[in-house]
Design a protein around this motif. Structure first.
Motif, mmCIF file in Angstrom:
data_model
loop_
_atom_site.group_PDB
_atom_site.id
_atom_site.type_symbol
_atom_site.label_atom_id
_atom_site.label_comp_id
_atom_site.label_asym_id
_atom_site.label_seq_id
_atom_site.Cartn_x
_atom_site.Cartn_y
_atom_site.Cartn_z
ATOM 1 N N PRO A 275 22.269 -35.391 43.974
ATOM 2 C CA PRO A 275 22.775 -34.253 43.715
ATOM 3 C C PRO A 275 23.360 -34.096 42.136
ATOM 4 C CG PRO A 275 24.314 -35.034 45.140
ATOM 5 C CD PRO A 275 23.196 -36.175 45.039
ATOM 6 N N THR B 98 25.976 -31.618 40.836
ATOM 7 C CA THR B 98 26.133 -30.830 41.845
ATOM 8 C C THR B 98 27.317 -31.060 42.829
ATOM 9 O OG1 THR B 98 23.890 -29.772 41.724
ATOM 10 C CG2 THR B 98 24.805 -29.492 43.647
ATOM 11 N N ALA B 99 27.269 -32.455 43.002
ATOM 12 C CA ALA B 99 28.037 -33.114 43.893
ATOM 13 C C ALA B 99 29.662 -32.856 43.577
ATOM 14 C CB ALA B 99 27.948 -34.673 43.808
ATOM 15 N N VAL C 116 30.498 -30.011 41.723
ATOM 16 C CA VAL C 116 30.754 -28.709 42.038
ATOM 17 C C VAL C 116 31.166 -28.474 43.647
ATOM 18 C CG1 VAL C 116 29.786 -26.345 41.925
ATOM 19 C CG2 VAL C 116 29.126 -27.936 40.170
ATOM 20 N N ILE C 117 30.515 -29.360 44.451
ATOM 21 C CA ILE C 117 30.773 -28.970 45.701
ATOM 22 C C ILE C 117 32.049 -29.790 46.119
ATOM 23 C CG2 ILE C 117 30.119 -30.076 48.030
ATOM 24 C CD1 ILE C 117 27.123 -30.092 47.016
ATOM 25 N N ILE C 118 32.575 -30.740 45.339
ATOM 26 C CA ILE C 118 33.958 -31.266 45.571
ATOM 27 C C ILE C 118 34.943 -30.289 45.275
ATOM 28 C CG2 ILE C 118 35.287 -33.351 45.089
ATOM 29 C CD1 ILE C 118 33.013 -34.874 45.005
ATOM 30 N N ARG C 119 34.794 -29.704 43.895
ATOM 31 C CA ARG C 119 35.479 -28.725 43.522
ATOM 32 C C ARG C 119 35.875 -27.474 44.445
ATOM 33 N NH1 ARG C 119 33.405 -29.990 38.313
ATOM 34 N NH2 ARG C 119 32.277 -28.159 38.325
ATOM 35 N N GLY C 120 34.424 -27.128 45.156
ATOM 36 C CA GLY C 120 34.552 -26.025 45.874
ATOM 37 C C GLY C 120 35.336 -26.202 47.205
ATOM 38 N N VAL C 121 35.181 -27.484 47.764
ATOM 39 C CA VAL C 121 35.778 -27.749 49.015
ATOM 40 C C VAL C 121 37.331 -27.936 48.864
ATOM 41 C CG1 VAL C 121 36.100 -29.474 50.824
ATOM 42 C CG2 VAL C 121 33.752 -28.888 49.930
#
Length: 230
Positions: free
Chosen positions: A205, A208-209, A211-216
């Protein structure tokens, strides 16, 4: 002149297969002094337990001991050296590469826990682990082999490995991995008691990984009760 020097005794309940010697109780014995003006050199310390005398043989390596049996039916003396943890792990990979589960069996403890992070749950126990590797061997060609890139040599009970898979001597795509193994002395030999494999993903990713960590992280901060569901 009579000199008093310490000797250590401990009971059978403290005998361990890894040759650690806890709970020592000091007592004394006497030796006659040499007739010369200089005291004679004292011998290496000897520890007695369960009918065996364990004597240091002057090596710095803590894995090396000489065993002297007080049992007249046993061999008078023999030398035992535990295999290094890194060598046990090398043998493990070699057995898998040769598709020889029989050679791998004694390298894995009965209660070993093995985690491959591709799978949702760990494999618990020697039987389950060997069954997993049998399925692995049956699923891939013998031309696909583990190649160790680097392995830690310093620790007697923990080993880290980086590796990749080779196809007929050439690196196989998306096959890099790193593993950690913890070992203990069981029945007089080092065995793997825990292992974890982390394998390179085929889909990467990238940013993108993050971005996912920030979102979680934002969700957990905004709704703290969600942390209980992790």
């Amino acid at each position: 002149m009579i000199h008093t020097i310490p000797i250590f005794h401990f009971g059978p309940s403290h005998l361990k297969t890894d040759l650690h010697l806890p709970h020592l109780q000091a007592s004394t014995f006497t030796t006659a002094a040499s007739t010369s003006s200089n005291d004679a050199a004292l011998p290496n310390p000897t520890f007695h337990t369960c009918g065996l005398a364990l004597a240091s043989v002057g090596r710095q390596n803590n894995n090396w001991w000489k065993l002297r049996s007080n049992n007249p039916t046993a061999v008078a003396s023999s030398a035992v050296e535990l295999e290094s943890a890194s060598n046990v792990v090398r043998k493990f990979y070699d057995g898998i590469n040769r598709r020889d589960l029989a050679s791998v069996e004694d390298l894995v403890s009965l209660n070993c826990i093995y985690e491959d992070l591709v799978f949702p749950r760990p494999f618990i126990g020697r039987k389950a682990i060997l069954e997993f590797f049998k399925q692995f061997m049956d699923s891939i060609s013998t031309d696909l082999q583990f190649a160790i890139d680097d392995i830690s040599e310093e620790d007697a009970c923990a080993v880290g490995v980086t590796w990749h898979l080779d196809w007929k001597g050439k690196p196989f795509p998306f096959s890099k991995g790193c593993s950690f193994y913890r070992l203990d002395v069981v029945n007089g030999q080092r065995q793997i008691v825990y292992g974890r494999d982390c394998v390179e993903p085929a889909i990467k990713p990238g940013e993108t990984a993050l971005v996912i960590i920030r979102g979680v992280t934002w969700l957990l901060q905004k709704f703290p009760f969600l942390a209980d569901r992790l």
